[in-house]
Write a protein that holds these residues in place. Structure first.
Motif, PDB file in Angstrom:
ATOM      1  N   ASP A  45       0.807  -1.226   0.000  1.00  0.00           N
ATOM      2  CA  ASP A  45       0.000   0.000   0.000  1.00  0.00           C
ATOM      3  C   ASP A  45       0.837   1.272   0.000  1.00  0.00           C
ATOM      4  O   ASP A  45       0.356   2.336   0.367  1.00  0.00           O
ATOM      5  CB  ASP A  45      -0.976   0.025   1.186  1.00  0.00           C
ATOM      6  N   THR A  48      -0.451   4.261  -4.583  1.00  0.00           N
ATOM      7  CA  THR A  48      -1.883   4.309  -4.872  1.00  0.00           C
ATOM      8  C   THR A  48      -2.114   3.623  -6.218  1.00  0.00           C
ATOM      9  O   THR A  48      -1.182   3.374  -6.981  1.00  0.00           O
ATOM     10  CB  THR A  48      -2.385   5.765  -4.950  1.00  0.00           C
ATOM     11  N   GLN A 102       1.840   8.934   0.528  1.00  0.00           N
ATOM     12  CA  GLN A 102       0.450   8.722   0.098  1.00  0.00           C
ATOM     13  C   GLN A 102       0.188   7.234   0.211  1.00  0.00           C
ATOM     14  O   GLN A 102       0.912   6.429  -0.355  1.00  0.00           O
ATOM     15  CB  GLN A 102       0.237   9.154  -1.342  1.00  0.00           C
ATOM     16  N   ARG A 104      -2.464   3.928  -0.238  1.00  0.00           N
ATOM     17  CA  ARG A 104      -3.592   3.496  -1.049  1.00  0.00           C
ATOM     18  C   ARG A 104      -4.812   3.335  -0.156  1.00  0.00           C
ATOM     19  O   ARG A 104      -4.722   2.836   0.969  1.00  0.00           O
ATOM     20  CB  ARG A 104      -3.258   2.176  -1.730  1.00  0.00           C
ATOM     21  N   ASP A 105      -5.964   3.770  -0.682  1.00  0.00           N
ATOM     22  CA  ASP A 105      -7.212   3.564   0.049  1.00  0.00           C
ATOM     23  C   ASP A 105      -7.521   2.080   0.053  1.00  0.00           C
ATOM     24  O   ASP A 105      -7.443   1.402  -0.940  1.00  0.00           O
ATOM     25  CB  ASP A 105      -8.357   4.325  -0.622  1.00  0.00           C
TER      26      ASP A 105
END
Length: 106
Positions: A45, A48, A102, A104-105
């Motif tokens: 993760d 993204t 950043q 990842r969702d």
């Protein structure tokens, strides 16, 4: 006995060289390592989906350039240098994207 051992040692050395160099150019190894780093970034993760897609597109462009450059039978010095620079740039892009905080969702 020493002669047999010497022959086996030389044969294994020659066989080892041919196996390691067959189809694995430094460019291929670099591209493979970069693909693995992208996959690892997706799994952990760190990348993204959008970042992974962009990096994958960049890798595809590099592969297409390499295929075009090799079409005439090999890479010239200039083509090799250009390919190395593209791989260097892609390497920096992977590093930056993996460490840009950043996530990842999920």
């Amino acid at each position: 006995m020493k002669r047999v051992a010497g022959i086996l040692l030389i044969a294994s050395f020659i066989l080892g060289l041919s196996v390691t160099s067959f189809g694995h150019t430094p460019i291929d190894r670099r591209q493979h390592r970069q693909r693995e780093r992208i996959r690892q970034g997706v799994r952990s993760d760190e990348l993204t989906r959008r970042e992974a897609r962009r990096l994958g597109v960049e890798q595809a462009r590099i592969r297409r350039y390499e295929a075009r450059a090799r079409r005439d039978g090999g890479l010239s010095f200039r083509e090799r240098r250009r390919l190395d620079r593209r791989l260097d740039r892609a390497n920096r892009h992977i590093l930056r994207q993996k460490h840009d905080r950043q996530d990842r969702d999920r």
